[in-house]
Structures are given as C-alpha cells and as structure tokens.
Scaffold this active site. Structure first.
Site, PDB file in Angstrom:
ATOM      1  CE1 TYR A  53       7.240   6.609  -7.254  1.00  0.00           C
ATOM      2  CE2 TYR A  53       7.799   5.802  -5.065  1.00  0.00           C
ATOM      3  CZ  TYR A  53       6.898   6.399  -5.931  1.00  0.00           C
ATOM      4  OH  TYR A  53       5.668   6.769  -5.488  1.00  0.00           O
ATOM      5  CD  GLU A  55       7.577  10.180  -9.698  1.00  0.00           C
ATOM      6  OE1 GLU A  55       8.341  11.165  -9.796  1.00  0.00           O
ATOM      7  OE2 GLU A  55       6.660  10.106  -8.863  1.00  0.00           O
ATOM      8  CG  ASP A 199     -12.080   0.886 -24.242  1.00  0.00           C
ATOM      9  OD1 ASP A 199     -11.390  -0.149 -24.151  1.00  0.00           O
ATOM     10  OD2 ASP A 199     -12.600   1.454 -23.261  1.00  0.00           O
ATOM     11  CB  THR A 225      -7.790  -4.169 -19.835  1.00  0.00           C
ATOM     12  OG1 THR A 225      -8.496  -5.176 -20.560  1.00  0.00           O
ATOM     13  CG2 THR A 225      -8.738  -3.044 -19.474  1.00  0.00           C
ATOM     14  CE  LYS A 228     -11.700  -5.767 -18.895  1.00  0.00           C
ATOM     15  NZ  LYS A 228     -12.516  -4.588 -19.276  1.00  0.00           N
ATOM     16  NE  ARG A 234      -7.411  -7.277 -11.834  1.00  0.00           N
ATOM     17  CZ  ARG A 234      -8.512  -7.557 -12.557  1.00  0.00           C
ATOM     18  NH1 ARG A 234      -9.254  -6.580 -13.040  1.00  0.00           N
ATOM     19  NH2 ARG A 234      -8.874  -8.795 -12.779  1.00  0.00           N
TER      20      ARG A 234
HETATM   21  C1  PLP Z   1     -12.778  -3.400 -18.726  1.00  0.00           C
HETATM   22  C2  PLP Z   1     -12.956  -2.203 -19.564  1.00  0.00           C
HETATM   23  C3  PLP Z   1     -12.289  -0.999 -19.297  1.00  0.00           C
HETATM   24  C4  PLP Z   1     -11.569  -0.643 -18.034  1.00  0.00           C
HETATM   25  O1  PLP Z   1     -10.840  -1.458 -17.368  1.00  0.00           O
HETATM   26  P1  PLP Z   1     -10.349  -1.241 -15.864  1.00  0.00           P
HETATM   27  O2  PLP Z   1      -8.965  -1.770 -15.932  1.00  0.00           O
HETATM   28  O3  PLP Z   1     -11.295  -2.042 -15.043  1.00  0.00           O
HETATM   29  O4  PLP Z   1     -10.397   0.202 -15.537  1.00  0.00           O
HETATM   30  C5  PLP Z   1     -12.392   0.029 -20.220  1.00  0.00           C
HETATM   31  N1  PLP Z   1     -13.129  -0.107 -21.320  1.00  0.00           N
HETATM   32  C6  PLP Z   1     -13.826  -1.230 -21.592  1.00  0.00           C
HETATM   33  C7  PLP Z   1     -14.618  -1.299 -22.850  1.00  0.00           C
HETATM   34  C8  PLP Z   1     -13.777  -2.311 -20.719  1.00  0.00           C
HETATM   35  O5  PLP Z   1     -14.490  -3.405 -20.977  1.00  0.00           O
END
Ligand code: PLP
Length: 412
Positions: A53, A55, A199, A225, A228, A234
């Site tokens: 933990y 925090e 994003d 993220t 990807k 993840r």
């Molecule tokens: C995949 C994605 C997310 C969110 O990812 P999670 O980890 O699945 O919540 C946010 N914005 C865009 C543009 C994405 O492609």
C-alpha cells in the site's frame, strides 16, 4: 511464461491462461488498441510490489515501508517526463478513462460544456458519450470528420468552439487514421478561453518516437494509456504543465483513487525505459509502414479505407461495398484466425452492435516481427474471407494459412 505455482494452486485459471497464451500466439491480432507487452514488463507487473500500500506520492506517503515504492514511482515519473518532454507527470491512473476523469474533475464543474470528437466518428467514450459519466455530468458538443474526405474538419471545430464556448476541448481518438493537429486545436482553444486536453491513448508510442507531432507545449494536459502503442502494462498516465500539477495529483489521490498499483507503476517504468531506446523508434516506424502497406493492400483488393489511407498505426475499413457488416466480418475473420473489431464508420447507418466497418491496427503484428511481405499476405487473407464470407471451406483454408504465418513469429 512461467506460471508453475498457479498450475498447482488453481488449475482452472492456469488452464485458461495457457489457452489465452495459445490464442495470442496462434492468431493474427489486429486490434488497434492492443499489443504484446515484453516479458520484462510482465515480470514487473507480476511482482511482489502488488503487496504494497502506498497511498500518497513519493516522500509523502500514508504508510510506512514505502522506500522501494518511492524509488519505483520516481523512476517512472522521471522517465515519462523525459520521453514526453512534459513539465509534470502523474503515473498513478489505473486506466486511460481514470486519467481523463482526473483532468475533468480538477478543472470542470458539472454542467460545464466539453467538446470532443464524436464517438461515432472515432472519438472515445470518455470524451462525452451519453452512456459515459462525461455525457451525464457535462454538456457536450462534438466535432467529427468531413463526409467526403474522412479528415477532421478544423473549420467545423472552430465554428462549434465559437458557438458553444466549451470550457475544455479534447483532442484525441480511438479510430482516426490521420495526424492530429494539436497546434491548430490549441489556437482555437485559446481563442475561446478553453482548456485543452490531448488524449494520446492510442498514439503515445508514435509520439515518443517522433512519428506523430507532440502535444507539448501546445496543450494544458495530455493523458495516455500505457498499453497501446506504448506497449507497457494496462494503465494510464497524465502529463501537464507545472501550474496544474498540484490539482491533478490531488484529484488522482485522494480525489478519485486510493492506493496506487505499485506493481503496475513498476511495469510502466520498465516500458518507459524500453521506449527510450533506438529499437523502440524503429518499432514505431515499422508499425506505420506496416499499417500503410496493409491499407494499400486492402485498397488493391477493392476495400474502401476511410480517408483513403493512414498516417498512423490503424485504419477503418468501410465494408458497405462488400455487402458485409462489421459484425459478420469480425466473427468470420476470427474464425479464420484473424482478430479485428467491428467499428462504426463515420455517418454509419447501422447500430454500434452491427456497424458497417472494421478497425485494423498494426502494433501487435509489428511487435512479433512481421513486415511488409506479411502485411500483403494478411491483406490477401482478409480479402478472401470477406469476399467469400459464407463459405466454411474458405474460412478453414485461411485459418490454416494464418496459423502457419503465426508459427513463424513467436510472441515470447
Ligand atoms: C483506449 C482509450 C482510452 C481509455 O483507456 P482505458 O484504459 O480503456 O480506460 C481513452 N481515450 C482514448 C482515445 C482511447 O483510445
């Protein structure tokens, strides 16, 4: 993958994981948001750091015994700052959606207006979709792509921003194959007094490698993220200007999350280290050249690619001229050993559960070492299945070819 203790303790889960390893090895995975994390990333994520933990933040924790958690998190932060040239980074978000939530909650009030790319045109749920918390909490305005060109219509973005005066503009997508012009978006945001969030969930790896323009210094915040194109565990991260650092950190913890996933943060740090190498740059270049080759191969077979091609790691294929729905294509291709996802195309007349298109991405096949020649083979296989979708023997033949191709490229 060594999971021998699991075999003894829980044979059912052991068995399922073994079957998943085989699935990931034996099929051609073309889901644009997926990748194969390295063994090193998986080892860090599977480590004893899950027991801790922590925090709070490095040097300011609410638990004793955080000396190693601190080192892990500091390394992750420093590496990410260097990679993205960001003034501040928070590596604790459990996911991309939570990274976005923290940005919104830090600087917006319920009923404020946000403007993002329409989900139906390639945007993400967390950019204001009605079924998402963002669509319930905020007023939403959406921009999309031009029906003829398939490119984001910057004139429309400007007009909508001037008309609705959003408090925050979100630039980012999950199914858009062209370059995002962060600078042009930020000029529009400045003009209307909006915050701007990039994003970069999908394209983080491309940005690190210099294969897509970087959001900084044009934007206030960037979220990503780590699983990807970045090819880590993840999870999510937030990058922002120094002036927003305190608000963002306090919103992640204690605002919307409890203890950070220290094992995942360790795996993020490993992925950031991997992403700083020349090999990673070559990898990202390879993704783009493979995606381009796949798009041109499919075009030669008579498929329509939205916007006519791709500048990044993915493409949207419009199947309406093939008389096949996205759902049918997804199912038959998977039976043939090729995994894609059905995806709405811009101005789709079919519901999201059916769709007229599929999304295809090259990150996973590039990680396993496939190149131009293999992309041509894959385009042929996809074409054979879609054009003969009701013929089980075609699907069986292609699945043999897909498996043979995969056997030449071990994933671990
Ligand atoms: C995949 C994605 C997310 C969110 O990812 P999670 O980890 O699945 O919540 C946010 N914005 C865009 C543009 C994405 O492609």
């Amino acid at each position: 993958m060594n999971i021998e203790y699991l075999k003894e303790t829980d044979p059912e889960i052991y068995e399922v994981i073994c079957r998943e390893i085989a699935r990931e090895q034996n099929k051609i995975l073309l889901i644009a948001s997926e990748n194969y994390a390295s063994r090193a990333v998986i080892e860090a994520q599977g480590s004893v750091l899950t027991n801790k933990y922590a925090e709070g933040y490095p040097g300011r924790r609410y638990y004793g015994g955080c000396e190693y958690a601190d080192i892990v998190e500091r390394l992750a932060i420093e590496r990410a700052k260097e990679l993205f040239k960001a003034e501040h980074v928070n590596v604790q978000p459990h996911s991309g959606s939570q990274a976005n939530m923290a940005v919104y909650f830090s600087f917006l009030k319920p009923e404020d207006t946000i403007m993002g790319m329409s989900l139906a045109h390639g945007g993400h749920l967390s950019h204001g979709a009605s079924v998402n918390f963002t669509g319930k909490l905020y007023k939403t305005v959406f921009y999309g792509v031009n029906k003829e060109t398939g490119y984001i219509d910057m004139g429309e973005v400007k007009d909508l921003a001037e008309q609705y005066k959003p408090k925050m503009i979100i630039v980012g997508a999950s199914a858009y194959s062209r370059v995002l012009d962060f600078e042009a978006f930020s000029e529009i945001a400045k003009e209307v007094g909006a915050y701007i969030l990039a994003d970069i969930a999908h394209i983080a790896g491309l940005i690190i490698a210099g294969e897509h323009p970087t959001p900084f210094p044009h934007v206030d915040f960037a979220t990503a993220t780590t699983h990807k194109t970045l090819r880590g565990p993840r999870g999510g991260i937030i990058m922002c200007k120094a002036e927003y650092a305190k608000a963002i950190d306090r919103m992640i913890f204690p605002g919307i999350q409890g203890g950070p996933l220290v094992h995942v943060i360790a795996a993020k740090a490993v992925a950031f280290k991997e992403a700083s190498t020349q090999g990673f740059k070559e990898y990202q270049k390879g993704i783009i050249s493979n995606a381009k080759r796949l798009a041109s191969g499919l075009t030669k077979h008579g498929f329509k690619i939205i916007s006519g091609g791709t500048d990044n790691h993915l493409m949207l294929v419009d199947l309406s001229n093939m008389n096949v729905t996205g759902r049918e294509a997804e199912e038959s291709l998977d039976n043939a050993g090729i995994t894609v996802n059905k995806n709405a195309i811009p101005y789709d007349d079919k519901p999201p559960s059916i769709t007229s298109g599929i999304r295809i991405g090259a990150p996973s096949v590039t990680t396993r070492g496939m190149g131009i020649a293999e992309m041509d083979e894959i385009a042929n296989m996809i074409s054979e299945v879609i054009k003969d979708i009701n013929n089980p023997s075609t699907i069986a033949n292609v699945s043999v070819m897909a498996r043979a191709l995969c056997s030449k490229y071990p994933i671990y």
